[in-house]
Structures are given as structure tokens and as C-alpha cells.
Design an enzyme around this catalytic site. Structure first.
Site, PDB file in Angstrom:
ATOM      1  N   ARG A   1       8.684  -8.492 -33.570  1.00  0.00           N
ATOM      2  CA  ARG A   1       7.407  -7.867 -33.974  1.00  0.00           C
ATOM      3  C   ARG A   1       8.156  -6.315 -34.348  1.00  0.00           C
ATOM      4  O   ARG A   1       7.720  -5.769 -35.311  1.00  0.00           O
ATOM      5  CB  ARG A   1       6.615  -7.588 -32.671  1.00  0.00           C
TER       6      ARG A   1
ATOM      7  N   HIS B   1       3.261 -15.794 -34.112  1.00  0.00           N
ATOM      8  CA  HIS B   1       2.457 -15.560 -33.112  1.00  0.00           C
ATOM      9  C   HIS B   1       2.350 -16.896 -32.365  1.00  0.00           C
ATOM     10  O   HIS B   1       1.737 -17.180 -31.424  1.00  0.00           O
ATOM     11  CB  HIS B   1       0.973 -15.377 -33.716  1.00  0.00           C
TER      12      HIS B   1
ATOM     13  N   HIS C   1       7.311  -4.639 -37.904  1.00  0.00           N
ATOM     14  CA  HIS C   1       6.474  -3.367 -38.004  1.00  0.00           C
ATOM     15  C   HIS C   1       7.466  -2.133 -38.594  1.00  0.00           C
ATOM     16  O   HIS C   1       6.951  -1.113 -39.289  1.00  0.00           O
ATOM     17  CB  HIS C   1       6.193  -2.640 -36.697  1.00  0.00           C
TER      18      HIS C   1
ATOM     19  N   ASN D   1       1.103   0.847 -33.206  1.00  0.00           N
ATOM     20  CA  ASN D   1       2.429   0.514 -32.862  1.00  0.00           C
ATOM     21  C   ASN D   1       2.265   1.002 -31.295  1.00  0.00           C
ATOM     22  O   ASN D   1       2.856   0.387 -30.209  1.00  0.00           O
ATOM     23  CB  ASN D   1       3.620   1.433 -33.177  1.00  0.00           C
TER      24      ASN D   1
END
Length: 341
Positions: free
Chosen positions: A72, A203, A76, A104
Site C-alpha cells: 500500500r 486487497h 500511495h 493517508n
């Protein structure tokens, strides 16, 4: 799940034009970037990949969830200014970082793992391996360590000396986004609908905060799910973790309750059953506009090899989103949290 405006042909055509413009802008901006290469550190730091792999093995062995956290972090990072390590920068008097941006804050972790790896690399090869490259390789190794596919990682990124809290809030997809808005977020980065559905498969590991799935479980979860005893039990579990009122925003649940620590295609089976924890995930299958995305969800649910192959290809593509400015003004940070002085 679709909004009425999305059914308007002229609206959809306009969006298609916007997506085309975004893709062209992305192609032009990255066409002149210096190429990344697989052997970038073969002479300057031949131990780099081994150091990262060993440290990631220790991190994931001690906490399997860390695999999803590093993956992740990479995602990001790449969606804001390209894959330039800007997500790793702490706030200072002169720099507002991205860590406290709304998308975040409370969502990202794993910074200390990056610090440990960087310290090892600086000991072996001072000033050679960028934090941006470190994070990209660590994300790949994280996936492998929980059963996912291998892919070669092109290297040679520089670390940005800037960050953008504003772009972090604007560019990153959110848990309650509708399908067309979600597609727009990915196309803006030069990624296709196929990339989006494959990358969403990340996910299959990781956790979600109550604040990000409350609207889903008290909204249309019952409408999309099969209404069988297993789905009803899962919904009740989610509601016990995440009350409709009275707090609990930071309570967490696995995005894939079947195999939460294994990188597989179970996530797509959940979407077929209408059990996606996040609205943005279930939209891939249940949105009335998701003709293409629905077919891809079905494909990856039926064929894990096809999912692994496309995920690998899409991760390389996402990892190649570069920050043109960083190749000119960028650096190799000695400490991933701060620009060099």
C-alpha cells in the site's frame, strides 16, 4: 449503485474524451524520462536486492500484515508525483509531507521497516540506492512472501525533494468512490481499466478501517450479497466490528476474510458473492456501468494465473510512473524521512 447522470450517453462520452486526454498527457510527460533498467545496481550496489529481500523476510515473518502495508505504501507513493519516495518524507518546518493527508493518515504504516532496510543499504553502499527504488522492490518482495507472483523491477528512480499533501488528497482513490470516478483516478496516472481491476486485487491481503467501510455495510451490502447464511454471518461480523454510531473508526477487518494473509484470487470470489468490504471494490462487479470491469472480475476469479500475470504487468507499469522533476533535481536520500542537507 450507479448515479442517474452516469446513464446519460453524452456524459459518458465526455468522460471517455477526458480519459483519452489524461492518457495522452501522461504519455507525453513520461516519454522523455530517463529509462529504468533491471541491472541499475549490478555494479554500484550488487547486494541491494538481497538486502531488501532478507529484511522483508524478517518483517513479514514477524507480522504477515506488513506485506500489505508495504504494498500500500508503494501504491500511495506512485499516485502522487510518481514513484519518487515522497510518501516517506516527514513534515518539517519547510516541507509539508503526505503522511498526514486525509487519504493517508491512519491508513499507512511500515515506515520503520523502510528505515531498517535503508540503514542496511547505507552501510553496504552509502548514497547509492534511492528510497523510491527501495520501496518499489520491497513491495514486490512483500507480495512474493505471502504467495503472490514474482516480477522483475526496473530500477534507477531518484528521490524527490518535495512532497504534496494536496495531491495526496486529490489523486488517491477513496473507499467510497463510484466506478467512473475510480476509473478516472487510474486513467489520470496512465493506467487502464484492466490495470485498475488487477491492482485492486491487492486487497486480497491487508486490512480496512471501520471509517472506510461503514457506509458500505450499512448501505447496499445486503443488496449485493447472496443473502446466504455465510454472507449474513460476515455482515453481522462487520457490524460488530464497526458500529453505525458511537465511534470505532479505527477498528479494522480483513479485506479478504477467507485467506487474509495469502495473496490469491479469493478477493474476486468475494466480489462475485457481493461481499466486497469497500464500496470502491464492489463497484468493480456490481456497478451498472461496470460491463468491462465485471468481465475482468469474473476472469480473475476463474483463472488465478491470468490474475497473477496481469497483476505483475500492472505493478511494473505503475512502478514506472516517474517524477520527471526528480530526475533533474532529485537525489538519493541518506534518510528516507528527510531530504539531504
Amino acid at each position: 449503485m450507479a448515479h442517474s447522470q452516469y446513464s446519460n450517453p453524452s456524459y459518458v462520452q465526455s468522460l471517455a474524451l477526458i480519459f483519452s486526454i489524461f492518457s495522452l498527457m501522461n504519455f507525453i510527460s513520461h516519454a522523455t524520462d530517463p529509462p529504468l533498467t533491471l541491472d541499475y545496481y549490478s555494479s554500484s550496489c550488487p547486494t541491494a536486492l538481497e538486502v531488501i529481500r532478507k529484511e522483508m523476510e524478517c518483517a513479514v515473518l514477524s507480522e504477515p500484515r506488513m506485506a500489505a502495508s508495504l504494498l500500500r505504501l508503494h501504491f500511495h507513493d506512485c499516485f502522487v508525483q510518481g514513484c519518487d519516495g515522497s510518501i516517506l518524507l516527514d513534515d518539517t518546518i519547510t516541507l509539508q509531507g503526505e503522511k498526514k493527508a486525509s487519504t493517508n493518515f491512519h491508513s499507512l504504516r511500515g515506515y520503520r521497516v523502510i528505515d531498517r532496510i535503508k540503514n542496511k543499504l547505507e552501510s553496504d553502499c552509502p548514497g547509492i540506492v534511492s528510497c523510491a527504488d527501495l520501496l518499489t522492490v520491497a513491495a514486490r518482495d512483500a507480495v512474493i512472501l505471502v504467495g503472490g507472483p514474482y516480477w522483475d523491477v526496473p530500477l534507477g528512480r531518484k528521490d524527490s525533494t518535495t512532497a504534496s499533501s494536496t495531491l495526496a488528497s486529490e489523486n488517491l482513490p477513496t473507499a467510497n468512490q463510484g466506478l467512473l470516478s475510480l476509473i478516472s483516478s487510474f486513467v489520470y496516472q496512465g493506467l487502464t481499466v484492466t490495470d485498475m481491476v488487477a491492482l485492486s486485487g491487492a486487497h486480497t491481503i491487508g486490512m480496512a478501517r471501520c471509517a472506510n467501510f461503514r457506509a458500505r455495510i450499512y448501505g447496499d451490502y445486503e443488496q449485493t450479497s447472496d443473502k446466504n447464511p455465510i454472507s449474513e454471518t460476515q455482515l453481522n461480523n462487520l457490524k460488530s466490528i464497526c458500529p453505525a454510531t458511537g465511534g470505532g473508526d479505527n477498528n479494522i477487518t480483513a479485506l479478504d476474510y477467507v485467506t487474509p494473509n495469502l495473496f490469491d484470487n479469493s478477493f474476486y470470489h468475494m466480489l462475485l458473492r457481493g461481499e466486497g468490504v469497500l464500496n470502491s471494490d464492489q463497484e468493480l462487479y456490481s456497478s451498472l456501468l461496470g460491463i468491462e470491469t465485471k468481465k475482468l472480475v469474473q476472469k480473475y476469479a476463474e483463472d488465478s494465473i491470468a490474475f497473477f500475470q496481469q497483476f505483475s504487468d500492472s505493478m511494473v507499469k505503475m512502478g514506472n510512473i516517474t517524477n520527471s522533476d526528480s530526475f533533474v533535481t532529485g537525489e538519493v536520500r541518506k534518510n528516507c524521512r528527510f531530504v539531504n542537507t
